[in-house]
Structures are given as C-alpha cells and as structure tokens.
Design a protein around this motif. Structure first.
Motif, PDB file in Angstrom:
ATOM      1  N   UNK A 163       0.844  -1.187   0.000  1.00 22.92           N
ATOM      2  CA  UNK A 163       0.000   0.000   0.000  1.00 22.92           C
ATOM      3  C   UNK A 163       0.882   1.239   0.000  1.00 22.92           C
ATOM      4  N   UNK A 164       0.304   2.352  -0.402  1.00 26.69           N
ATOM      5  CA  UNK A 164       1.042   3.613  -0.433  1.00 26.69           C
ATOM      6  C   UNK A 164       0.618   4.527   0.708  1.00 26.69           C
ATOM      7  N   UNK A 165      -0.202   4.039   1.621  1.00 29.86           N
ATOM      8  CA  UNK A 165      -0.735   4.876   2.684  1.00 29.86           C
ATOM      9  C   UNK A 165      -0.575   4.203   4.042  1.00 29.86           C
ATOM     10  N   UNK A 166      -0.528   5.032   5.089  1.00 30.85           N
ATOM     11  CA  UNK A 166      -0.461   4.518   6.454  1.00 30.85           C
ATOM     12  C   UNK A 166      -0.957   5.601   7.408  1.00 30.85           C
ATOM     13  N   UNK A 167      -1.646   5.165   8.449  1.00 30.77           N
ATOM     14  CA  UNK A 167      -2.100   6.066   9.516  1.00 30.77           C
ATOM     15  C   UNK A 167      -1.473   5.585  10.817  1.00 30.77           C
ATOM     16  N   UNK A 168      -0.603   6.409  11.391  1.00 34.22           N
ATOM     17  CA  UNK A 168       0.177   6.008  12.565  1.00 34.22           C
ATOM     18  C   UNK A 168      -0.195   6.902  13.751  1.00 34.22           C
ATOM     19  N   UNK A 169      -0.638   6.326  14.863  1.00 31.27           N
ATOM     20  CA  UNK A 169      -0.979   7.141  16.037  1.00 31.27           C
ATOM     21  C   UNK A 169       0.269   7.705  16.714  1.00 31.27           C
ATOM     22  N   UNK A 170       0.180   8.943  17.133  1.00 33.25           N
ATOM     23  CA  UNK A 170       1.268   9.616  17.845  1.00 33.25           C
ATOM     24  C   UNK A 170       0.647  10.388  19.001  1.00 33.25           C
ATOM     25  N   UNK A 171       1.370  10.465  20.108  1.00 36.43           N
ATOM     26  CA  UNK A 171       0.811  11.057  21.319  1.00 36.43           C
ATOM     27  C   UNK A 171       1.723  12.161  21.842  1.00 36.43           C
ATOM     28  N   UNK A 172       1.121  13.230  22.337  1.00 32.62           N
ATOM     29  CA  UNK A 172       1.881  14.335  22.884  1.00 32.62           C
ATOM     30  C   UNK A 172       2.318  14.064  24.315  1.00 32.62           C
ATOM     31  N   UNK A 173       3.475  14.578  24.678  1.00 32.08           N
ATOM     32  CA  UNK A 173       3.977  14.451  26.056  1.00 32.08           C
ATOM     33  C   UNK A 173       3.634  15.713  26.852  1.00 32.08           C
ATOM     34  N   UNK A 174       3.591  15.542  28.166  1.00 36.40           N
ATOM     35  CA  UNK A 174       3.396  16.694  29.031  1.00 36.40           C
ATOM     36  C   UNK A 174       4.670  17.530  29.054  1.00 36.40           C
ATOM     37  N   UNK A 175       4.502  18.852  28.906  1.00 37.97           N
ATOM     38  CA  UNK A 175       5.629  19.770  28.906  1.00 37.97           C
ATOM     39  C   UNK A 175       5.735  20.479  30.254  1.00 37.97           C
ATOM     40  N   UNK A 176       6.871  21.081  30.473  1.00 35.15           N
ATOM     41  CA  UNK A 176       7.090  21.816  31.723  1.00 35.15           C
ATOM     42  C   UNK A 176       6.115  22.998  31.788  1.00 35.15           C
ATOM     43  N   UNK A 177       5.507  23.245  32.957  1.00 39.09           N
ATOM     44  CA  UNK A 177       4.548  24.361  33.074  1.00 39.09           C
ATOM     45  C   UNK A 177       5.182  25.686  32.670  1.00 39.09           C
ATOM     46  N   UNK A 178       4.356  26.571  32.160  1.00 38.86           N
ATOM     47  CA  UNK A 178       4.819  27.875  31.704  1.00 38.86           C
ATOM     48  C   UNK A 178       4.057  28.968  32.436  1.00 38.86           C
ATOM     49  N   UNK A 179       4.622  30.190  32.449  1.00 39.04           N
ATOM     50  CA  UNK A 179       3.943  31.310  33.101  1.00 39.04           C
ATOM     51  C   UNK A 179       2.935  31.975  32.185  1.00 39.04           C
ATOM     52  N   UNK A 180       2.688  31.413  31.017  1.00 39.70           N
ATOM     53  CA  UNK A 180       1.682  31.923  30.098  1.00 39.70           C
ATOM     54  C   UNK A 180       0.728  30.792  29.746  1.00 39.70           C
ATOM     55  N   UNK A 181      -0.406  31.156  29.200  1.00 43.40           N
ATOM     56  CA  UNK A 181      -1.416  30.152  28.851  1.00 43.40           C
ATOM     57  C   UNK A 181      -1.297  29.692  27.405  1.00 43.40           C
ATOM     58  N   UNK A 182      -0.219  30.093  26.731  1.00 43.51           N
ATOM     59  CA  UNK A 182      -0.064  29.731  25.328  1.00 43.51           C
ATOM     60  C   UNK A 182       0.332  28.264  25.190  1.00 43.51           C
ATOM     61  N   UNK A 183      -0.230  27.553  24.212  1.00 40.42           N
ATOM     62  CA  UNK A 183       0.168  26.156  23.997  1.00 40.42           C
ATOM     63  C   UNK A 183       1.567  26.081  23.403  1.00 40.42           C
ATOM     64  N   UNK A 184       2.203  24.936  23.551  1.00 45.20           N
ATOM     65  CA  UNK A 184       3.534  24.741  23.003  1.00 45.20           C
ATOM     66  C   UNK A 184       3.407  24.104  21.621  1.00 45.20           C
ATOM     67  N   UNK A 185       4.268  24.485  20.705  1.00 44.11           N
ATOM     68  CA  UNK A 185       4.244  23.965  19.339  1.00 44.11           C
ATOM     69  C   UNK A 185       5.327  22.910  19.175  1.00 44.11           C
ATOM     70  N   UNK A 186       4.945  21.753  18.654  1.00 42.38           N
ATOM     71  CA  UNK A 186       5.873  20.656  18.404  1.00 42.38           C
ATOM     72  C   UNK A 186       5.973  20.439  16.899  1.00 42.38           C
ATOM     73  N   UNK A 187       7.174  20.613  16.361  1.00 45.52           N
ATOM     74  CA  UNK A 187       7.396  20.457  14.921  1.00 45.52           C
ATOM     75  C   UNK A 187       7.888  19.042  14.621  1.00 45.52           C
ATOM     76  N   UNK A 188       7.292  18.420  13.612  1.00 49.37           N
ATOM     77  CA  UNK A 188       7.695  17.090  13.148  1.00 49.37           C
ATOM     78  C   UNK A 188       8.213  17.226  11.734  1.00 49.37           C
ATOM     79  N   UNK A 189       9.486  16.934  11.547  1.00 49.36           N
ATOM     80  CA  UNK A 189      10.108  17.096  10.241  1.00 49.36           C
ATOM     81  C   UNK A 189       9.580  16.064   9.241  1.00 49.36           C
TER      82      UNK A 189
END
Length: 233
Positions: A118-144
């Motif tokens: 097949x030429x297709x695949x769906x792979x589950x990936x899960x986010x990890x808990x990050x160190x708390x921040x002094x702002x409410x902005x979410x953290x961005x995770x880049x996947x190359x």
C-alpha cells in the motif's frame, strides 16, 4: 534489545555505482514520486497520515518511511503491535520509548513505517506533558518530513545519474535482515507538520495548591462531624 542496537547502527548512507538500477528507477520516474504528511484529531492523541505516490511501473516497488520524532511526542509500541495484528500497520521503533516520561526528561527517536502493498499509512502519535509555563499559550511541536526509501527485488544497486543514495535498513518490520534501500533526493511534497499541545500555567500554582488544601480540610471536617454525629463509639 539486540534488534534496537542493530537498527540504530544500520541507518547509514553508502554510495554505489552500477547501471542495473537505473533501468528500474530512472531519473524521470523518480520525479513522479511525492509524499504527503497530514496530522488529524486534536489534543494529546493524534494520527500521522502518510501517503506516497508515484507513476506506474512494470515492477513491484516497496516503500519505507524514516520518520524522526522529537521529544515532545511519542509512539506506543504496545498500541503499534495491536494495530499490526488488527490492521496490518507495520511500524518499527529504533529504541525503547518511555510512555510516562514528560517532554523534558525524554529524547527523540526514529520510527520506520513500512508501506508494503500500500502507499498509505495512519500512525498514532501522542503528545507528552511539557514543563509548566507562566503563560497560557500552547507549546508547538514540529515534526520534520520523513525520508522516503524505495526498494525493488529486481534492482540491487544504484545506477549512474539517479538522484538518490543507498541506505542500509531492515528489509521488513521483523528486523531480521538488512537490505539496500534507495533514498530519493529532492522529493516532491517534502514538508513537515506541527501540532500544538496545552501546557500547565505556572502562575496558578499557589491558587491551585491553596484550593486543594482548603477542599481537603473542609472535606475532613465534614466527614468528622458526620462520624461524630452518627458513629458508634
């Protein structure tokens, strides 16, 4: 554990010269190869959707995606094994992954996604808990973007003029033998993806702690009153 060491050591580049593989993977045909990566779902549990396309050819072509993942996400080897039995998804991780560790105590790893038949695949990936921040902005995770490797049983070496390099990698997800795969250079649609994950707000530590302690104290007082009133001593 032995298979992880084997996999970690074989992903190296080796250039070779011959004219045989040029007939199987000519430069004009390689220009038709493209890969697309999308990420679906929301929150900490996502899906990486891969799709590799190429023009028709008169011989079988097998594809392998080499996906490097940062410390901000992880794949669950137990979940992948279940999906392998249920859906045929073939993913091999190059190292053991700690499912409980937070992002700041984890390291990146590499996943090999085999696209057999097949030429297709769906792979589950899960986010990890990050160190708390002094702002409410979410953290961005880049996947190359993943590296795309191709192989055909009719082709053994890399011909002159072909825009690619030969990589030694496992032949199958079982990781029992090593084969020569061709990594395509200048791949079309070669773009990564990113996801945003919520993080804890460190400015609310005192408020949350005070509220927790107050709730615990009031609960204990309530229970003691009920026990004193209705209990038998």
């Amino acid at each position: 554990m032995a298979r992880f060491y084997l996999l970690a050591t074989v992903l190296c580049f080796i250039r070779r010269g011959s004219s045989k593989q040029a007939d199987c993977f000519p430069s004009e045909w390689l220009k038709s190869v493209s890969v697309s990566v999308k990420i679906s779902k929301a929150g900490f549990h996502r899906d990486l959707q891969y799709r590799v396309q190429w023009s028709s050819t008169d011989h079988d072509v097998q594809a392998l995606l080499v996906q490097k993942l940062p410390s901000g996400v992880y794949m669950d080897a137990y979940q992948l094994e279940t999906l392998r039995r249920d859906t045929g998804l073939e993913v091999l991780l190059d190292s053991e992954v700690d499912l409980e560790a937070p992002e700041y105590l984890s390291s990146g790893f590499t996943a090999l996604v085999f696209l057999s038949g097949t030429h297709e695949a769906v792979v589950p990936v899960h986010g990890r808990y990050h160190r708390p921040s002094d702002s409410s902005k979410p953290v961005k995770v880049d996947i190359e973007p993943p590296r795309v490797l191709l192989r055909s049983d009719q082709c053994r070496t890399l011909g002159p003029g072909v825009r690619g390099v030969v990589v030694e990698a496992p032949c199958t997800v079982s990781n029992h033998s090593i084969c020569s795969w061709m990594q395509i250079l200048d791949l079309q649609g070669d773009a990564g993806v990113s996801l945003e994950l919520p993080v804890g707000d460190s400015s609310l530590v005192l408020t949350v702690c005070a509220g927790t302690v107050l709730t615990a104290v009031l609960s204990c007082v309530y229970l003691l009153r009920k026990i004193w009133k209705h209990g038998s001593f």
